[in-house]
Scaffold this motif. Structure first.
Motif, PDB file in Angstrom:
ATOM      1  N   GLY A   1     -49.804  -8.071  16.281  1.00  0.00           N
ATOM      2  CA  GLY A   1     -49.757  -6.813  17.009  1.00  0.00           C
ATOM      3  C   GLY A   1     -49.856  -5.600  16.113  1.00  0.00           C
ATOM      4  N   ALA A   2     -50.463  -5.769  14.927  1.00  0.00           N
ATOM      5  CA  ALA A   2     -50.487  -4.691  13.933  1.00  0.00           C
ATOM      6  C   ALA A   2     -51.143  -3.423  14.452  1.00  0.00           C
ATOM      7  N   LEU A   3     -52.110  -3.566  15.338  1.00  0.00           N
ATOM      8  CA  LEU A   3     -52.857  -2.406  15.806  1.00  0.00           C
ATOM      9  C   LEU A   3     -52.412  -1.914  17.183  1.00  0.00           C
ATOM     10  N   ASP A   4     -51.353  -2.494  17.711  1.00  0.00           N
ATOM     11  CA  ASP A   4     -50.919  -2.126  19.066  1.00  0.00           C
ATOM     12  C   ASP A   4     -50.596  -0.641  19.190  1.00  0.00           C
ATOM     13  N   ALA A   5     -49.864  -0.104  18.224  1.00  0.00           N
ATOM     14  CA  ALA A   5     -49.486   1.309  18.288  1.00  0.00           C
ATOM     15  C   ALA A   5     -50.712   2.198  18.218  1.00  0.00           C
ATOM     16  N   LEU A   6     -51.673   1.830  17.370  1.00  0.00           N
ATOM     17  CA  LEU A   6     -52.896   2.615  17.229  1.00  0.00           C
ATOM     18  C   LEU A   6     -53.748   2.562  18.488  1.00  0.00           C
ATOM     19  N   ILE A   7     -53.801   1.401  19.112  1.00  0.00           N
ATOM     20  CA  ILE A   7     -54.580   1.266  20.341  1.00  0.00           C
ATOM     21  C   ILE A   7     -53.986   2.137  21.445  1.00  0.00           C
ATOM     22  N   ALA A   8     -52.667   2.220  21.457  1.00  0.00           N
ATOM     23  CA  ALA A   8     -51.996   3.040  22.470  1.00  0.00           C
ATOM     24  C   ALA A   8     -52.184   4.529  22.208  1.00  0.00           C
TER      25      ALA A   8
ATOM     26  N   GLY B   1     -61.445  -1.074  19.106  1.00  0.00           N
ATOM     27  CA  GLY B   1     -61.958   0.043  19.891  1.00  0.00           C
ATOM     28  C   GLY B   1     -61.541   1.408  19.381  1.00  0.00           C
ATOM     29  N   LEU B   2     -61.173   1.501  18.103  1.00  0.00           N
ATOM     30  CA  LEU B   2     -60.711   2.763  17.542  1.00  0.00           C
ATOM     31  C   LEU B   2     -61.881   3.585  17.012  1.00  0.00           C
ATOM     32  N   PRO B   3     -61.839   4.901  17.174  1.00  0.00           N
ATOM     33  CA  PRO B   3     -62.944   5.759  16.715  1.00  0.00           C
ATOM     34  C   PRO B   3     -63.037   5.773  15.192  1.00  0.00           C
ATOM     35  N   THR B   4     -64.085   5.164  14.661  1.00  0.00           N
ATOM     36  CA  THR B   4     -64.185   4.948  13.222  1.00  0.00           C
ATOM     37  C   THR B   4     -65.569   5.322  12.711  1.00  0.00           C
ATOM     38  N   SER B   5     -65.611   6.157  11.691  1.00  0.00           N
ATOM     39  CA  SER B   5     -66.856   6.488  10.999  1.00  0.00           C
ATOM     40  C   SER B   5     -66.820   5.824   9.630  1.00  0.00           C
ATOM     41  N   PHE B   6     -67.949   5.287   9.220  1.00  0.00           N
ATOM     42  CA  PHE B   6     -68.019   4.606   7.925  1.00  0.00           C
ATOM     43  C   PHE B   6     -69.244   5.079   7.168  1.00  0.00           C
ATOM     44  N   ARG B   7     -69.078   5.274   5.875  1.00  0.00           N
ATOM     45  CA  ARG B   7     -70.219   5.621   5.042  1.00  0.00           C
ATOM     46  C   ARG B   7     -70.067   5.023   3.655  1.00  0.00           C
ATOM     47  N   GLU B   8     -71.145   4.409   3.177  1.00  0.00           N
ATOM     48  CA  GLU B   8     -71.220   3.956   1.798  1.00  0.00           C
ATOM     49  C   GLU B   8     -71.989   5.001   1.011  1.00  0.00           C
ATOM     50  N   ILE B   9     -71.396   5.489  -0.076  1.00  0.00           N
ATOM     51  CA  ILE B   9     -71.986   6.541  -0.889  1.00  0.00           C
ATOM     52  C   ILE B   9     -72.616   5.939  -2.146  1.00  0.00           C
ATOM     53  N   ARG B  10     -73.809   6.401  -2.466  1.00  0.00           N
ATOM     54  CA  ARG B  10     -74.461   5.975  -3.702  1.00  0.00           C
ATOM     55  C   ARG B  10     -73.796   6.672  -4.884  1.00  0.00           C
ATOM     56  N   SER B  11     -73.364   5.883  -5.861  1.00  0.00           N
ATOM     57  CA  SER B  11     -72.747   6.429  -7.063  1.00  0.00           C
ATOM     58  C   SER B  11     -72.860   5.409  -8.181  1.00  0.00           C
ATOM     59  N   SER B  12     -73.038   5.867  -9.379  1.00  0.00           N
ATOM     60  CA  SER B  12     -73.110   4.949 -10.523  1.00  0.00           C
ATOM     61  C   SER B  12     -71.766   4.802 -11.223  1.00  0.00           C
ATOM     62  N   TRP B  13     -70.708   5.453 -10.678  1.00  0.00           N
ATOM     63  CA  TRP B  13     -69.456   5.573 -11.433  1.00  0.00           C
ATOM     64  C   TRP B  13     -68.362   4.601 -11.015  1.00  0.00           C
ATOM     65  N   GLY B  14     -68.664   3.648 -10.152  1.00  0.00           N
ATOM     66  CA  GLY B  14     -67.691   2.622  -9.822  1.00  0.00           C
ATOM     67  C   GLY B  14     -66.511   3.129  -9.011  1.00  0.00           C
ATOM     68  N   HIS B  15     -65.371   2.483  -9.185  1.00  0.00           N
ATOM     69  CA  HIS B  15     -64.183   2.780  -8.386  1.00  0.00           C
ATOM     70  C   HIS B  15     -63.714   4.225  -8.563  1.00  0.00           C
TER      71      HIS B  15
END
Length: 380
Positions: free
Chosen positions: A301-308, A340-354
């Motif tokens: 039920g880890a996401l129950d609070a977020l879903i609510a 069903g949570l509103p989520t935006s994702f982006r992978e950024i190009r970078s040569s510098w690692g973490h």
């Protein structure tokens, strides 16, 4: 990567607050309690009358409360000065920004190097083991101290991103948006292995003195430096190492020996020695161990609070980050989107690692700026 064009915040101060005491102790996930918790923190910008424009910054493993601006007499800016300030992506002309040193740290917040009231000596290994949720409880206590009931956004990278995710999952009503950069929701065996070797380097140093080095006047300096050197290798990509150093030597003529001959060796030596002046070995042990056990989606039920009560998420990864690769971010996104949570994702190009999440990369900063611009519009 380019130099910041926007002005700095100028001179800022670190403050301290007692957020838990004997009358209201901190109850940890482990079942232990702390009767006194002091927090070091900084704030930037102005809190509006509605107290609705606050943004909380959660720092990574070796960060601290000094995220932006300069300390009096010090020409070194805060660790995220390129991100936070007037006209910057986290714009202090618009937002009231809070950043605190986390529980277990060594830059002003209660941790294993703090004095144990019961003994009058440093806690050392008697300090209780921690959980990311414990960090969140201290953040929330600081928010109460500052009179902030809800943050427009909570932001963090790496271990900071783990804190953001945990906060949103436990107390979604307390934040409008969650920005998570270069983070993980569950470490791989390789991640755990790197941290394990770093801890062993510290604990096997004769100066560790069974963790009681602060009382005995010793220090595991060699072990801590080696731990930092190894960890730093994981923060940069192979491309970054090649671009910065290649096989550049320190001498006109290389003659095989066991000294520091290559530029990359000198760089790592410098990073290890520099770390000794600003970080405590005990905090390194405790905070890396917290990351090993973090697995919030495993809880029933880890996401129950977020879903609510949904929180909007921005998850960002960097394509050269092999410490917490894009797959770590995608795992977070899959869980959030699956609920069903509103989520935006982006992978950024970078040569510098973490370390990319700490740098001024145009696409990265533009993404953060645009996302927070939308958050500001919601406040109007």
């Amino acid at each position: 990567m380019k130099a910041a064009a926007s002005p700095s915040l100028g001179v800022v101060e670190t403050h301290s607050a007692t957020v838990f005491d004997a009358a209201r102790p901190l109850h940890l996930r482990s079942g232990a309690t702390l009767d006194h918790v002091e927090v070091a923190y900084e704030t930037y910008g102005t809190l509006n009358e509605q107290r609705s424009n606050a943004v909380y910054i959660c720092h990574a493993l070796t960060g601290d409360a000094h995220a932006a601006g300069y300390h009096d007499g010090d020409d070194k800016p805060g660790w995220w000065d390129n991100m936070i300030g007037p006209g910057k992506p986290i714009d202090t002309d618009r937002w009231f920004v809070v950043c605190a040193n986390i529980l277990g740290g060594c830059q002003g917040t209660t941790g294993p190097a703090s004095i144990n009231p019961a003994t009058g000596e440093p806690y050392a290994l008697d300090f209780p083991l921690l959980h990311v949720a414990d960090f969140v409880e201290v953040h929330r206590a600081l928010a109460r101290h500052l009179g902030i009931a809800r943050f427009a956004a909570v932001v963090g990278g790496s271990l900071g991103g783990m804190q953001v995710l945990q906060w949103a999952m436990l107390y979604p009503s307390e934040l409008g948006r969650a920005l998570i950069f270069a983070a993980s929701s569950r470490l791989t065996a390789q991640n755990i292995a790197f941290s394990a070797v770093g801890r062993q380097a510290i604990m096997r140093d004769s100066g560790f003195s069974e963790g009681k080095f602060l009382s005995r006047g010793t220090a595991p300096r060699k072990g801590l430096a080696v731990a930092r050197m190894m960890a730093h290798i994981t923060y940069l990509s192979e491309e970054a190492f090649q671009e910065k150093f290649g096989r550049q030597s320190q001498r006109d003529e290389l003659k095989p020996n066991f000294g520091v001959d290559f530029a990359v060796e000198s760089y790592l030596e410098y990073q290890g020695q520099r770390f000794l002046s600003r970080f405590d070995a005990l905090s390194y042990l405790y905070l890396t161990r917290v990351m090993d056990y973090f697995d919030p989606f495993a809880d029933e039920g880890a996401l129950d609070a977020l879903i609510a009560e949904p929180v909007r998420f921005l998850v960002v990864s960097f394509d050269s980050d092999w410490r917490f690769s894009t797959e770590h971010s995608r795992r977070i996104v899959r869980h959030l989107e699956g609920a069903g949570l509103p989520t935006s994702f982006r992978e950024i190009r970078s040569s510098w690692g973490h370390d990319s999440f700490l740098l001024e990369l145009p696409d990265y900063h533009a993404t953060v700026r645009a996302y927070l611009d939308r958050a500001a519009e919601e406040l109007l």
